[in-house]
Design a protein around this motif. Structure first.
Motif, PDB file in Angstrom:
ATOM      1  N   LEU A  10       1.241  -1.541  -1.563  1.00  0.00           N
ATOM      2  CA  LEU A  10       2.625  -1.242  -1.960  1.00  0.00           C
ATOM      3  C   LEU A  10       2.763  -1.109  -3.476  1.00  0.00           C
ATOM      4  O   LEU A  10       3.679  -0.445  -3.958  1.00  0.00           O
ATOM      5  CB  LEU A  10       3.575  -2.339  -1.452  1.00  0.00           C
ATOM      6  N   SER A  11       1.841  -1.745  -4.219  1.00  0.00           N
ATOM      7  CA  SER A  11       1.931  -1.685  -5.687  1.00  0.00           C
ATOM      8  C   SER A  11       1.408  -0.353  -6.231  1.00  0.00           C
ATOM      9  O   SER A  11       1.660  -0.013  -7.379  1.00  0.00           O
ATOM     10  CB  SER A  11       1.144  -2.840  -6.310  1.00  0.00           C
ATOM     11  N   PHE A  12       0.669   0.400  -5.404  1.00  0.00           N
ATOM     12  CA  PHE A  12       0.174   1.704  -5.853  1.00  0.00           C
ATOM     13  C   PHE A  12       1.311   2.719  -5.804  1.00  0.00           C
ATOM     14  O   PHE A  12       2.123   2.697  -4.887  1.00  0.00           O
ATOM     15  CB  PHE A  12      -0.936   2.230  -4.930  1.00  0.00           C
ATOM     16  N   ASP A  13       1.251   3.622  -6.772  1.00  0.00           N
ATOM     17  CA  ASP A  13       2.272   4.661  -6.803  1.00  0.00           C
ATOM     18  C   ASP A  13       1.791   5.869  -5.988  1.00  0.00           C
ATOM     19  O   ASP A  13       1.573   6.945  -6.520  1.00  0.00           O
ATOM     20  CB  ASP A  13       2.525   5.051  -8.274  1.00  0.00           C
ATOM     21  N   VAL A  14       1.550   5.604  -4.695  1.00  0.00           N
ATOM     22  CA  VAL A  14       1.046   6.690  -3.836  1.00  0.00           C
ATOM     23  C   VAL A  14       1.845   6.698  -2.533  1.00  0.00           C
ATOM     24  O   VAL A  14       2.521   5.717  -2.201  1.00  0.00           O
ATOM     25  CB  VAL A  14      -0.456   6.492  -3.470  1.00  0.00           C
ATOM     26  N   ASP A  15       1.719   7.816  -1.808  1.00  0.00           N
ATOM     27  CA  ASP A  15       2.376   7.874  -0.506  1.00  0.00           C
ATOM     28  C   ASP A  15       1.748   6.836   0.412  1.00  0.00           C
ATOM     29  O   ASP A  15       0.573   6.496   0.264  1.00  0.00           O
ATOM     30  CB  ASP A  15       2.180   9.262   0.126  1.00  0.00           C
ATOM     31  N   TRP A  16       2.509   6.380   1.399  1.00  0.00           N
ATOM     32  CA  TRP A  16       2.001   5.429   2.390  1.00  0.00           C
ATOM     33  C   TRP A  16       0.770   6.039   3.069  1.00  0.00           C
ATOM     34  O   TRP A  16       0.844   7.129   3.645  1.00  0.00           O
ATOM     35  CB  TRP A  16       3.111   5.146   3.397  1.00  0.00           C
TER      36      TRP A  16
END
Ligand SMILES: NC(=O)c1ccc[n+]([C@@H]2O[C@H](COP(=O)([O-])OP(=O)(O)OC[C@H]3O[C@@H](n4cnc5c(N)ncnc54)[C@H](OP(=O)(O)O)[C@@H]3O)[C@@H](O)[C@H]2O)c1
Length: 177
Positions: A59-65
């Motif tokens: 969740l901390s990554f700035d990426v799509d699920w």
């Protein structure tokens, strides 16, 4: 029915560095963004079972699920699914054999197991059927270990070995017996 571990480690067997970071996973240039088996795995499994720490990292990554299947998150402390993920993430807890039996009875047969503590606990309880380990050619010297102690030896057979980008080795093992 299979419980499947699919994970990247350093040569010295860590899944996160001393700061919990994962930048080293991208230390080998991958210009064409090859996925090294992640998409076929996601097609194959019915659900994921992961530890709360791994969910928080994702969740901390700035990426799509990244997951197209339901994610069952093990936690004794998380009381509610983070906002916006109620249709994707489901909280579970307790004895892993019971957690797995319950998921199997609901039709989730093939499970992708993720997270350091979680994988170690599945291994301790002899609940892992397949291990795919992708070795990134770095020594981290410390961090979160993939493996811990086991009561007794477990034997696996090598199903396939692949080399990606001329330097990343991926071994797919199945539990024997
Ligand atoms: N290299 C890779 O491919 C890769 C893949 C995945 C993760 N990682 C890294 O690994 C790290 C996370 O691993 P981790 O070892 O910290 O742990 P983890 O397995 O992701 O999470 C551990 C947590 O899961 C919960 N848990 C585990 N078993 C449980 C059970 N039976 N019942 C209830 N709750 C249970 C507990 O949460 P509560 O404390 O809430 O009770 C525990 O603190 C992150 O840094 C992540 O980035 C790397």
């Amino acid at each position: 029915m299979a419980n499947i571990v699919f994970i990247a480690t350093s040569i010295d067997g860590y899944i996160a560095d001393k700061e919990g970071g994962l930048d080293w996973l991208h230390s080998v240039p991958n210009p064409d963004n090859i996925d090294m088996g992640f998409a076929p795995l996601m097609d194959r499994v019915d659900a994921l079972v992961m530890g709360r720490n791994t969910l928080e990292t994702v969740l901390s990554f700035d990426v799509d699920w990244p997951y197209s299947k339901p994610v069952f998150v093990l936690s004794n402390t998380m009381k509610e699914v983070p906002n916006g993920y109620q249709d994707k993430v489901f909280l579970v807890q307790g004895d892993l054999t019971e957690v797995v039996a319950d998921l199997n009875s609901k039709g989730y047969q093939d499970l992708y197991i993720d997270g350091g503590v979680t994988i170690q606990n599945f291994l301790k309880q002899e609940l892992v059927d397949e291990l795919t380990i992708t070795t990134i050619p770095v020594l981290l010297g410390g961090g979160i270990k993939l493996f811990g102690e086991l009561e007794q030896m477990q034997s696996y057979q090598l199903i396939e070995s692949k080399v990606y980008l001329e330097t990343i080795v991926q071994n797919h093992f199945k539990r024997m017996g």
